[in-house]
Every structure is written in structure tokens, then in C-alpha cells.
Design an enzyme around this catalytic site. Structure first.
Site, PDB file in Angstrom:
ATOM      1  N   CYS A  13       0.867  -1.174   0.000  1.00 43.94           N
ATOM      2  CA  CYS A  13       0.000   0.000   0.000  1.00 43.94           C
ATOM      3  C   CYS A  13       0.908   1.230   0.000  1.00 43.94           C
ATOM      4  O   CYS A  13       2.136   1.097  -0.004  1.00 43.94           O
ATOM      5  CB  CYS A  13      -1.008  -0.002   1.148  1.00 43.94           C
ATOM      6  SG  CYS A  13      -0.342   0.158   2.804  1.00 43.94           S
ATOM      7  N   CYS A  87      -1.955   1.496  -4.277  1.00 45.12           N
ATOM      8  CA  CYS A  87      -0.656   2.118  -4.585  1.00 45.12           C
ATOM      9  C   CYS A  87      -0.521   2.459  -6.056  1.00 45.12           C
ATOM     10  O   CYS A  87       0.541   2.870  -6.508  1.00 45.12           O
ATOM     11  CB  CYS A  87       0.507   1.254  -4.110  1.00 45.12           C
ATOM     12  SG  CYS A  87       0.668  -0.316  -4.949  1.00 45.12           S
ATOM     13  N   CYS A  91       3.846  -0.226  -8.395  1.00 42.93           N
ATOM     14  CA  CYS A  91       4.340  -1.592  -8.258  1.00 42.93           C
ATOM     15  C   CYS A  91       4.856  -2.115  -9.594  1.00 42.93           C
ATOM     16  O   CYS A  91       4.121  -2.128 -10.584  1.00 42.93           O
ATOM     17  CB  CYS A  91       3.214  -2.482  -7.755  1.00 42.93           C
ATOM     18  SG  CYS A  91       3.757  -4.069  -7.178  1.00 42.93           S
TER      19      CYS A  91
END
Length: 136
Positions: A13, A87, A91
Site C-alpha cells: 500500500c 498504490c 508496483c
């Protein structure tokens, strides 16, 4: 089962201070040594959200000793399953990995009465994930 056969799950997160820490706490508790658990944040905070710590303590799970960590490419590379929680595109994507995005309310700044339902949703999702990863 050898240690190398254990699935590795990475929870991500933004601040690595609430949702991902609660999810990691549940998976460590429910999965024991059958699963490797990692958590990180795209912009990690200074400390874990004290209300998240309190909510997990109510479940008998202590996450107070963990520290928010920065998301690294290596952590994603090492993981079999990557669970993101708000997020965005931070990533990195690697072929052959399982990715899931869990839409969960951010517990930051919320009172315990609003964090408990978030915690309970995380517990349900972690339990379902564990059943998929480690079928009986």
C-alpha cells in the site's frame, strides 16, 4: 514441504502503515511457517498507524514491532503473489506473478470504530487467499 516450496506473498500500500501491515499480520498468524510474508509501501510512512495496531491487538495479533518499508523491485521479484491496496502504478510488473488489487478504505486518520470493518474485510480476504494458496 521445503522452505523453497512456500509461496511468498507481498502486500503493498502507499504508506505501509495500515492495510498492508494488517494483511501481513493476518497472513503470518493464519499461515504460520507455510507461507512467506512481505509488506512494503510505495511511499512508506514513519511508523505503523497506532489505530491499526490497536485493531489488530483486539484480534490477538501484535503488529507494533513492524516498521514501514520501501517497495523494492527485488521484493516483487521474490514474490509469487503481489497484493496491492491503493498504490496505483508504483508496483513493478513481472511476467508470471499473480497480481491482485484489493480496494480497501485507507484507515489513516480514522477512529477505531471505522478501522474495525476494514480490518475484518482484510481478514476475510487473507483467509480466502490462504485457502487458494494452501488447499487442504
Amino acid at each position: 514441504m521445503t522452505a523453497s516450496a512456500r509461496p511468498t506473498v507481498l502486500f503493498v500500500c502507499v504508506h505501509n502503515a495500515g492495510r498492508s501491515q494488517m494483511a501481513a499480520g493476518y497472513l503470518r498468524e493464519l499461515g504460520g511457517d507455510r507461507v512467506e510474508v512481505l509488506s512494503a509501501g510505495s511511499e512508506p510512512g514513519d511508523a505503523i498507524n497506532p489505530v491499526a495496531v490497536q485493531a489488530m491487538a483486539e484480534e490477538g495479533i501484535d503488529i507494533a514491532g513492524y516498521t514501514p518499508a520501501i517497495l523494492t523491485t527485488d521484493a516483487v521479484r521474490e514474490s509469487d503473489v503481489v497484493i496491492t491496496m491503493g498504490c496505483g502504478d508504483a508496483c513493478p510488473i513481472f511476467p508470471g506473478k499473480r497480481y491482485e488489487d484489493w480496494e480497501l478504505t485507507d484507515p489513516a486518520g480514522r477512529p477505531i470504530d471505522e478501522v474495525r470493518p476494514i480490518r475484518d474485510e482484510i481478514r476475510a480476504r487473507v483467509s480466502a487467499l490462504l485457502k487458494e494458496l494452501l488447499p487442504a
